[in-house]
Design an enzyme around this catalytic site. Structure first.
Site, short mmCIF file in Angstrom:
data_model
loop_
_atom_site.label_atom_id
_atom_site.label_comp_id
_atom_site.label_asym_id
_atom_site.label_seq_id
_atom_site.Cartn_x
_atom_site.Cartn_y
_atom_site.Cartn_z
N ALA A 176 -23.02 25.02 41.83
CA ALA A 176 -21.57 24.97 42.02
C ALA A 176 -21.14 23.54 42.37
O ALA A 176 -20.16 23.02 41.83
CB ALA A 176 -21.15 25.94 43.11
N GLN A 183 -24.40 28.17 49.41
CA GLN A 183 -24.94 26.80 49.35
C GLN A 183 -25.46 26.49 47.94
O GLN A 183 -26.55 25.93 47.77
CB GLN A 183 -26.05 26.62 50.39
CG GLN A 183 -25.54 26.41 51.80
CD GLN A 183 -24.83 25.06 51.97
OE1 GLN A 183 -25.04 24.11 51.21
NE2 GLN A 183 -23.97 24.98 52.97
N SER A 184 -24.70 26.85 46.92
CA SER A 184 -25.14 26.64 45.54
C SER A 184 -25.12 25.16 45.16
O SER A 184 -24.08 24.50 45.22
CB SER A 184 -24.21 27.42 44.60
OG SER A 184 -24.41 27.02 43.25
N ASN A 185 -26.27 24.66 44.72
CA ASN A 185 -26.33 23.29 44.19
C ASN A 185 -25.65 23.22 42.82
O ASN A 185 -25.08 22.20 42.46
CB ASN A 185 -27.79 22.85 44.01
CG ASN A 185 -28.57 22.90 45.30
OD1 ASN A 185 -28.20 22.25 46.27
ND2 ASN A 185 -29.63 23.70 45.34
#
Ligand SMILES: *Cc1c(COP(=O)(O)O)cnc(C)c1O
Length: 334
Positions: free
Chosen positions: A79, A75-77
């Site tokens: 990325a 859940q990388s912001n």
């Protein structure tokens, strides 16, 4: 310091608003709390990585890149904002996602940031936890280069001296807003992870002799390691800016007491912070970063570390779209 010397593409809606939080301040009964809305940077639901990407993507463009690669947690912001920036610039984007939490929930794996990565046209591949993700990414970049692509790699969180310039810019923006509003600020508080946000801010503050203490609330590493990471990056950023020595080791302060069970895993006080901000001020926090930062802020107010008569600015670094990947953490009626 002359930030205009560095190539930059405009991706963010700036300046972001600086607003008071009167209901939350009254409820906690401590300092006057203000919020710097970097959740409102505008690119694909916003967040702090957009400021860094203004400088990183300009570098990619200058190098003639046709594809950017980066890496992060599922859940990388970061990325997601990179995928959006690449779409805006007509570049391809390839992302390596590390499974740091072990969550099997469908929303965690496919909703929130992951859905947006896909919608922006990024391609993705997954890795188990515990690998050197920047090394994994460089290896994948080599395979693209072998196919004739011009690949530009961005480290996790966009945290290198180029990306940190985005938060030097935020420090300039804050000081200008404080001056315009006539606002005397005693502390700035925010969530710190891959270190670029804190390193950029502290370098900007140092170069301007702002004398405003900055506190990073850690989301992963222990205090010693986090402070060392931030300081090392701040020194490199100051060199890049032509202000060597702008930051002293003692200026770098992190409190890592609010990590809870681990990176990406919310603790009880993380969820309480989400609840409190949403109900008193209609501000949405995320369970991985900003709510851990806010949990630290709330607890330090309750403990009297930040007191009535002071003014504290909480830098909201974004991430609320991740809430839809964490629905299993919230008790909802049927
Ligand atoms: C990445 C991120 C942070 C941490 O910023 P760093 O520059 O990595 O320290 C904080 N909040 C949110 C929402 C983020 O996505």
């Amino acid at each position: 310091m002359n930030l205009a010397r560095f190539p930059r593409v405009r991706l963010a809606h700036l300046p972001t608003p600086l607003e008071p939080l009167p209901r939350l301040s009254a409820l906690l009964g401590g300092p006057e709390i203000w919020i710097k809305r970097d959740d409102c940077t505008g690119l694909s639901t916003g967040g702090n990585k957009t400021r860094k990407l203004e400088f990183l993507m300009a570098e990619a463009e200058a190098q003639g890149a046709d594809i950017v690669l980066t890496q992060g947690a599922t859940q990388s912001n970061h990325a997601r904002q990179t995928a959006a920036a690449a779409a805006r610039m007509g570049m391809d984007c390839h992302i390596l996602l590390e499974d740091r939490t072990g969550y099997e929930h469908d929303n965690y794996r496919h909703n929130g940031n992951v859905l947006l990565d896909h919608l922006h046209g990024a391609t993705m591949e997954h890795r188990d936890a515990g690998l050197d993700m920047n090394a994994e990414m460089e290896a994948v970049a080599e395979t693209f280069r072998a196919d004739g692509r011009n690949a530009y790699t961005i480290p996790g969180g966009g945290s290198n001296p180029t990306g940190a310039l985005g938060y030097v810019n935020c420090a300039l923006e804050l000081m200008s807003q404080f001056a315009t509003e006539g606002l005397v600020v005693d502390h700035v508080v925010h969530a710190t992870g891959s270190a670029g946000t804190q390193a950029g801010l502290i370098t900007g503050f140092g170069a301007m002799h702002a004398q405003i203490p900055l506190l990073g609330i850690g989301v992963r590493a222990p205090k010693d390691k986090q402070e060392a990471n931030v300081f090392a990056l701040a020194e490199k950023t100051a060199d890049k800016l032509g202000c060597p020595g702008a930051v002293a080791r003692g200026d770098v302060v992190a409190n890592c007491d609010y990590v809870g069970p681990g990176y990406g895993l919310p603790a009880e006080d993380t969820l309480e912070a989400i609840d409190l901000f949403a109900r008193t001020e209609a501000i949405l926090l995320d369970p991985v970063y900003s709510a851990k930062g806010a949990a630290g802020l709330i607890d330090l107010i309750r403990k009297g570390r930040f007191r009535a008569g002071e003014r504290v600015v909480f830098l909201h670094t974004g991430g609320a779209i991740g809430l839809t990947g964490y629905t299993h953490c919230f008790d909802m009626p049927e």
